[in-house]
Design an enzyme around this catalytic site. Sequence first.
Site, PDB file in Angstrom:
ATOM      1  N   HIS A  40      -8.602 -12.041 -30.023  1.00  0.00           N
ATOM      2  CA  HIS A  40      -9.966 -11.910 -29.487  1.00  0.00           C
ATOM      3  C   HIS A  40     -10.900 -12.944 -30.128  1.00  0.00           C
ATOM      4  O   HIS A  40     -11.069 -12.931 -31.343  1.00  0.00           O
ATOM      5  CB  HIS A  40     -10.478 -10.488 -29.768  1.00  0.00           C
ATOM      6  CG  HIS A  40     -11.853 -10.224 -29.244  1.00  0.00           C
ATOM      7  ND1 HIS A  40     -12.875  -9.760 -30.032  1.00  0.00           N
ATOM      8  CD2 HIS A  40     -12.377 -10.379 -27.999  1.00  0.00           C
ATOM      9  CE1 HIS A  40     -13.973  -9.630 -29.292  1.00  0.00           C
ATOM     10  NE2 HIS A  40     -13.689  -9.991 -28.054  1.00  0.00           N
ATOM     11  N   HIS A  65     -19.276 -11.683 -21.756  1.00  0.00           N
ATOM     12  CA  HIS A  65     -17.948 -11.381 -21.221  1.00  0.00           C
ATOM     13  C   HIS A  65     -17.886 -11.436 -19.698  1.00  0.00           C
ATOM     14  O   HIS A  65     -16.795 -11.469 -19.145  1.00  0.00           O
ATOM     15  CB  HIS A  65     -17.504  -9.985 -21.675  1.00  0.00           C
ATOM     16  CG  HIS A  65     -17.165  -9.926 -23.130  1.00  0.00           C
ATOM     17  ND1 HIS A  65     -18.115  -9.715 -24.086  1.00  0.00           N
ATOM     18  CD2 HIS A  65     -15.990 -10.076 -23.786  1.00  0.00           C
ATOM     19  CE1 HIS A  65     -17.526  -9.716 -25.285  1.00  0.00           C
ATOM     20  NE2 HIS A  65     -16.249  -9.947 -25.136  1.00  0.00           N
ATOM     21  N   ARG A 139     -31.869 -15.937 -33.703  1.00  0.00           N
ATOM     22  CA  ARG A 139     -30.460 -15.598 -33.750  1.00  0.00           C
ATOM     23  C   ARG A 139     -30.371 -14.071 -33.788  1.00  0.00           C
ATOM     24  O   ARG A 139     -30.577 -13.444 -34.833  1.00  0.00           O
ATOM     25  CB  ARG A 139     -29.806 -16.213 -34.982  1.00  0.00           C
ATOM     26  CG  ARG A 139     -28.272 -16.399 -34.955  1.00  0.00           C
ATOM     27  CD  ARG A 139     -27.478 -15.213 -34.543  1.00  0.00           C
ATOM     28  NE  ARG A 139     -26.048 -15.516 -34.428  1.00  0.00           N
ATOM     29  CZ  ARG A 139     -25.268 -15.023 -33.489  1.00  0.00           C
ATOM     30  NH1 ARG A 139     -25.764 -14.257 -32.528  1.00  0.00           N
ATOM     31  NH2 ARG A 139     -23.974 -15.296 -33.487  1.00  0.00           N
ATOM     32  N   CYS A 185     -29.643 -20.403 -40.569  1.00  0.00           N
ATOM     33  CA  CYS A 185     -28.409 -19.713 -40.204  1.00  0.00           C
ATOM     34  C   CYS A 185     -27.235 -20.379 -40.923  1.00  0.00           C
ATOM     35  O   CYS A 185     -27.204 -21.605 -41.068  1.00  0.00           O
ATOM     36  CB  CYS A 185     -28.196 -19.773 -38.695  1.00  0.00           C
ATOM     37  SG  CYS A 185     -26.708 -18.888 -38.195  1.00  0.00           S
ATOM     38  N   TYR A 320     -19.705 -14.563 -41.783  1.00  0.00           N
ATOM     39  CA  TYR A 320     -20.542 -15.208 -42.803  1.00  0.00           C
ATOM     40  C   TYR A 320     -19.830 -15.315 -44.159  1.00  0.00           C
ATOM     41  O   TYR A 320     -20.367 -14.930 -45.195  1.00  0.00           O
ATOM     42  CB  TYR A 320     -21.910 -14.504 -42.918  1.00  0.00           C
ATOM     43  CG  TYR A 320     -22.722 -14.680 -41.660  1.00  0.00           C
ATOM     44  CD1 TYR A 320     -23.351 -15.898 -41.389  1.00  0.00           C
ATOM     45  CD2 TYR A 320     -22.821 -13.658 -40.712  1.00  0.00           C
ATOM     46  CE1 TYR A 320     -24.059 -16.084 -40.207  1.00  0.00           C
ATOM     47  CE2 TYR A 320     -23.526 -13.847 -39.531  1.00  0.00           C
ATOM     48  CZ  TYR A 320     -24.135 -15.059 -39.285  1.00  0.00           C
ATOM     49  OH  TYR A 320     -24.835 -15.251 -38.115  1.00  0.00           O
TER      50      TYR A 320
END
Length: 469
Positions: A40, A65, A139, A185, A320
């Site tokens: 996935h 999706h 974000r 980010c 992260y």
Amino acid sequence: RKDLPTYSSEEVSQHDNPNNGIWVSYKEGVYNITDFVTKHPGGQNKIMMAAGGSIDPFWMVFANHNKSEILELLESMRIGNLRSEDVYKKTADTFDPYALEPVRSKILKVNGKQPFCAEPPPPLLVKNFKTPKDVFYVRNHLPVPIIDIENYELELAVEDDTIKTLTLEDIKKYPKYTVTSAIMCGGNRRSEMADAKPLRGLSWSVGAIGNASWSGARLCDVLNGLGVKEEDYNHVQFEGMDLDPSGIPYGASIPISKAFDPRADVLLAYEMNEEEISLDHGYPIRVIVPGVVGARNVKWCNKIIFSKDESPSQFQQNDYKGFSPSIDWDNVDFKTAPAIQELPVTSAICIPQRGERITVDKNGTIPVKGYAWSGSGKKIIRVDVTVDQGETWHIAKLVAQDPDAKEGRHYAWTLWSLDLPVDKTKGSVEIWVKAVDSAYNTQPESFKNIWNLRGFLCNAYHRVKVDLV
Ligand code: MTE
Ligand code: MO
């Protein structure tokens, strides 16, 4: 499809683990996804949230999706039909989670619609030392939560026990502090790393960073009154009000020493650039952890937990984090890798942009502008620019830095600029930039040796090729 067997949602629910096989339903179909979960693209953990159940509500939240390739892939795993009375119905009470998203500035380049992820064009980014809210990147990992401000409460807990709740008014009674801090980010500049070798993640250019002044209560002031001892716990966890379809909030944590340190300037902020924080940036309360990766700067915060453990959130545990360039999806171990906190030094050229045609002025120079920033409060002390692969370096002028920042607490970015000498007869040049921080840390020359499978910490020299006229 008529020839396939019919299953009840009860039968599907038995198949929520690798031993029994992993099944999901979507509309009237039943699918065996056992062999797919490790493949996935969004990660095994995310797809496992839907194991044994209907993926319809998840796909409403993760709307990326809804593409024909994905529907075809799903159909290839079809094993049956769902009993008609069990088909998930998108009725009036299954409210579209994106129906009430805030109105956004058209300036931003959208990298993801639902959840919303967008960044400003680079030239606009360096126009202001303090990034206006409509230019500041967004974000979001989930739909923006609906805030019932009358009933807003911030809950403080020790492990599972609530010890205090604060209203917005209570938070505003603490002394008000203002800190100018960039938020970046962990995936900023990922598109350049992806050019070195394919990876998984949103394709950010150089704009997943913004610099703003944040005002609010200091976290240490709020924590000090609680009688909780720093020595007894290891982490302070934050939860957002944005929930995934199974009701789990966005979450992150920081080490407890950071939370208690008055010099770390961690804030429960209610203002951004002297105005109430906007909905996209975390209204009514956003945790500001200066010098630390964006992901720990939790928006829409309504719960703070003292714990022995880091946040159980998938964004702390399975995202992260950085890895060796030789680690790939078949051998990655998220458990043993430390979560990213303080970020390394970086810089970017925002003017000109890649591929631009630039007129060389009468002095034989072109204007070059950008930003530089380092994590953990390190000041930018120098920015070096070259057009000959490092044979000669030109030192940029640092045009804007936070004048009020104390030593070791340089949380704002630095804007720099330079009239860069170029040789017009060459027709084109590749401009490189690197910054140096107060610990004399500097940036790596290329992405090859810092590549990592999720595309974090993308701080190699920024290179911009332009044509000269
Ligand atoms: N906080 C909550 N509650 N939900 C989120 O999705 N995203 C995080 C962080 N805080 C996020 C969050 C990430 S990964 C980043 S980079 C920053 O917020 C983005 O902040 P911004 O949207 O204000 O630029
Ligand atoms: Mo992020």
